[in-house]
Design a protein around this motif. Structure first.
Motif, mmCIF file in Angstrom:
data_model
loop_
_atom_site.group_PDB
_atom_site.id
_atom_site.type_symbol
_atom_site.label_atom_id
_atom_site.label_comp_id
_atom_site.label_asym_id
_atom_site.label_seq_id
_atom_site.Cartn_x
_atom_site.Cartn_y
_atom_site.Cartn_z
ATOM 1 N N VAL A 1 -1.993 12.529 -6.422
ATOM 2 C CA VAL A 1 -3.231 13.354 -6.182
ATOM 3 C C VAL A 1 -4.239 12.614 -5.331
ATOM 4 O O VAL A 1 -4.720 11.535 -5.696
ATOM 5 N N GLY A 2 -4.531 13.235 -4.215
ATOM 6 C CA GLY A 2 -5.555 12.520 -3.353
ATOM 7 C C GLY A 2 -5.088 11.477 -2.724
ATOM 8 O O GLY A 2 -5.977 10.361 -2.074
ATOM 9 N N ASP A 3 -3.844 11.129 -2.539
ATOM 10 C CA ASP A 3 -3.156 10.339 -1.918
ATOM 11 C C ASP A 3 -2.965 10.320 -0.439
ATOM 12 O O ASP A 3 -2.935 11.551 -0.035
ATOM 13 N N THR A 4 -2.505 9.157 0.102
ATOM 14 C CA THR A 4 -2.211 9.413 1.417
ATOM 15 C C THR A 4 -0.784 9.616 1.853
ATOM 16 O O THR A 4 -0.150 9.056 1.056
ATOM 17 N N MET A 5 -0.546 10.032 3.235
ATOM 18 C CA MET A 5 1.076 10.091 3.421
ATOM 19 C C MET A 5 1.591 8.817 3.479
ATOM 20 O O MET A 5 2.791 8.775 2.677
ATOM 21 N N ARG A 6 0.999 7.764 3.906
ATOM 22 C CA ARG A 6 1.664 6.306 3.958
ATOM 23 C C ARG A 6 1.998 5.813 2.579
ATOM 24 O O ARG A 6 3.318 5.602 2.285
ATOM 25 N N SER A 7 1.171 5.979 1.635
ATOM 26 C CA SER A 7 1.287 5.570 0.242
ATOM 27 C C SER A 7 2.727 6.464 -0.415
ATOM 28 O O SER A 7 3.516 5.991 -1.303
ATOM 29 N N ALA A 8 2.438 7.787 -0.339
ATOM 30 C CA ALA A 8 3.721 8.473 -0.908
ATOM 31 C C ALA A 8 4.799 8.300 -0.343
ATOM 32 O O ALA A 8 5.876 8.287 -0.982
ATOM 33 N N ALA A 9 4.997 7.991 1.217
ATOM 34 C CA ALA A 9 6.109 7.876 1.637
ATOM 35 C C ALA A 9 6.770 6.374 1.244
ATOM 36 O O ALA A 9 8.004 6.384 0.974
ATOM 37 N N ALA A 10 6.045 5.447 1.162
ATOM 38 C CA ALA A 10 6.350 4.250 0.824
ATOM 39 C C ALA A 10 6.788 4.078 -0.731
ATOM 40 O O ALA A 10 7.715 3.322 -1.113
ATOM 41 N N ALA A 11 6.171 4.658 -1.704
ATOM 42 C CA ALA A 11 6.700 5.106 -2.966
ATOM 43 C C ALA A 11 8.036 5.660 -2.971
ATOM 44 O O ALA A 11 8.811 5.193 -3.793
ATOM 45 N N SER A 12 8.327 6.804 -2.122
ATOM 46 C CA SER A 12 9.341 7.491 -2.178
ATOM 47 C C SER A 12 10.479 6.619 -1.673
ATOM 48 O O SER A 12 11.612 6.714 -2.399
ATOM 49 N N ALA A 13 10.263 5.580 -0.818
ATOM 50 C CA ALA A 13 11.358 4.947 -0.337
ATOM 51 C C ALA A 13 11.619 3.941 -1.537
ATOM 52 O O ALA A 13 12.904 3.490 -1.672
ATOM 53 N N ALA A 14 10.455 3.650 -2.321
ATOM 54 C CA ALA A 14 10.812 2.517 -3.283
ATOM 55 C C ALA A 14 11.846 3.038 -4.383
ATOM 56 O O ALA A 14 12.440 2.247 -5.043
ATOM 57 N N VAL A 15 11.865 4.452 -4.508
ATOM 58 C CA VAL A 15 12.882 5.131 -5.672
ATOM 59 C C VAL A 15 14.170 5.615 -4.918
ATOM 60 O O VAL A 15 15.094 6.147 -5.473
ATOM 61 N N GLY A 16 14.259 5.290 -3.674
ATOM 62 C CA GLY A 16 15.529 5.363 -2.944
ATOM 63 C C GLY A 16 15.541 6.910 -2.488
ATOM 64 O O GLY A 16 16.580 7.557 -2.306
ATOM 65 N N GLY A 17 14.521 7.793 -2.482
ATOM 66 C CA GLY A 17 14.499 8.906 -2.206
ATOM 67 C C GLY A 17 14.110 9.433 -0.599
ATOM 68 O O GLY A 17 13.632 8.334 0.135
ATOM 69 N N PRO A 18 14.104 10.544 -0.094
ATOM 70 C CA PRO A 18 13.525 10.950 0.995
ATOM 71 C C PRO A 18 12.239 10.794 1.228
ATOM 72 O O PRO A 18 11.458 10.682 0.382
ATOM 73 N N GLU A 19 11.807 10.401 2.497
ATOM 74 C CA GLU A 19 10.221 10.034 2.589
ATOM 75 C C GLU A 19 9.447 11.425 2.241
ATOM 76 O O GLU A 19 9.784 12.530 2.426
ATOM 77 N N GLU B 1 5.691 13.492 -4.389
ATOM 78 C CA GLU B 1 4.989 14.506 -3.650
ATOM 79 C C GLU B 1 3.303 14.015 -3.640
ATOM 80 O O GLU B 1 2.818 13.586 -4.719
ATOM 81 N N ALA B 2 2.622 14.205 -2.656
ATOM 82 C CA ALA B 2 1.287 13.943 -2.244
ATOM 83 C C ALA B 2 0.476 15.442 -2.550
ATOM 84 O O ALA B 2 0.717 15.907 -1.491
ATOM 85 N N VAL B 3 -0.357 15.503 -3.311
ATOM 86 C CA VAL B 3 -1.277 16.504 -3.166
ATOM 87 C C VAL B 3 -2.678 15.947 -2.580
ATOM 88 O O VAL B 3 -3.292 15.240 -3.417
ATOM 89 N N GLU B 4 -2.846 16.257 -1.586
ATOM 90 C CA GLU B 4 -3.866 15.390 -0.748
ATOM 91 C C GLU B 4 -5.305 16.055 -1.062
ATOM 92 O O GLU B 4 -6.235 14.895 -1.218
ATOM 93 N N ASN B 5 -5.572 17.140 -1.378
ATOM 94 C CA ASN B 5 -6.854 17.666 -1.924
ATOM 95 C C ASN B 5 -6.989 17.497 -3.346
ATOM 96 O O ASN B 5 -6.183 18.157 -4.115
#
Length: 218
Positions: free
Chosen positions: A81-99, A116-120
């Protein structure tokens, strides 16, 4: 609520409680151990793990959990929650899933990504939809353990009445899904009336302080 000092593992003191409020400061040395214990309600490879995190990046959450894990969970998800696209994508890659796409798909269509990132952070409607999508996608094949970190952080962005209504709905969804969820809160950040109101939403309250752990169940 009857009160007793719990003994490890703390989950053995919770009985049939589906929703648990964990009271502690963010710097309490016992906090991480209790969180990990509450997430492991079943053998790891036969449960789903879901985090909702305001206070720590998804990659940090995953790294912390992996230090204590003995297997790969059946399903794993992080709502940042409140995260950026970059952080969420990096973590998604770390668990072996799609960005992750950055902002979560709150339309309710399609399965959720591992991250998943809920930006607001004030978008509790979007947050609730995202969490529900994990419950629906995973189904009843394996039980789900949820960590919500934290109510204190959420209350920096929304009024208490709004948060209370959201938590009332979310705890109901946890119970309906047959899941177990624990929700972190720092009692020093809130007045007594706020804390007493929050406690009415949960089946059990775990309090951590210098005197150890205390569990109160309904």
């Amino acid at each position: 609520m009857p009160t007793h000092v719990s003994q490890p593992p703390i989950r053995d003191s919770l009985g049939e409680a589906a929703t648990v409020l964990v009271e502690s400061s963010s710097t309490d040395p016992d906090r991480a151990a209790v969180c990990t214990d509450l997430l492991h309600c079943h053998p790891t490879d036969r449960e789903n793990l879901l985090w909702v995190t305001y206070t720590r990046g998804p990659d940090e959450k995953l790294s912390s959990w992996r230090r204590h894990a003995d297997a790969t969970p059946a399903n794993l998800g992080v709502v940042s929650v409140g995260d950026t696209m970059r952080s969420a994508a990096a973590a998604s890659a770390a668990v072996g899933g799609p960005e992750a796409s950055g902002s979560a798909d709150t339309s309710g269509s399609g399965p959720p990504n591992p991250v998943e990132a809920v930006e607001n952070p004030s978008d509790l409607t979007g947050l609730g939809i995202t969490v529900s999508r994990y419950f629906e996608a995973w189904g009843p094949a394996h039980p789900t353990s949820l960590c919500f970190d934290s109510i204190t952080a959420m209350l920096q962005y929304v009024e208490f009445e709004t948060a209370y209504r959201f938590l009332h709905v979310l705890t109901g969804r946890v119970a309906t899904a047959g899941a177990v969820g624990h929700f972190h809160v720092d009692p020093a950040a809130h007045d007594d009336q706020t804390m007493e109101s929050l406690k009415t939403l949960f089946d059990a309250v775990v309090s951590l302080d210098d005197d150890g752990r205390v569990v109160r169940t309904r």
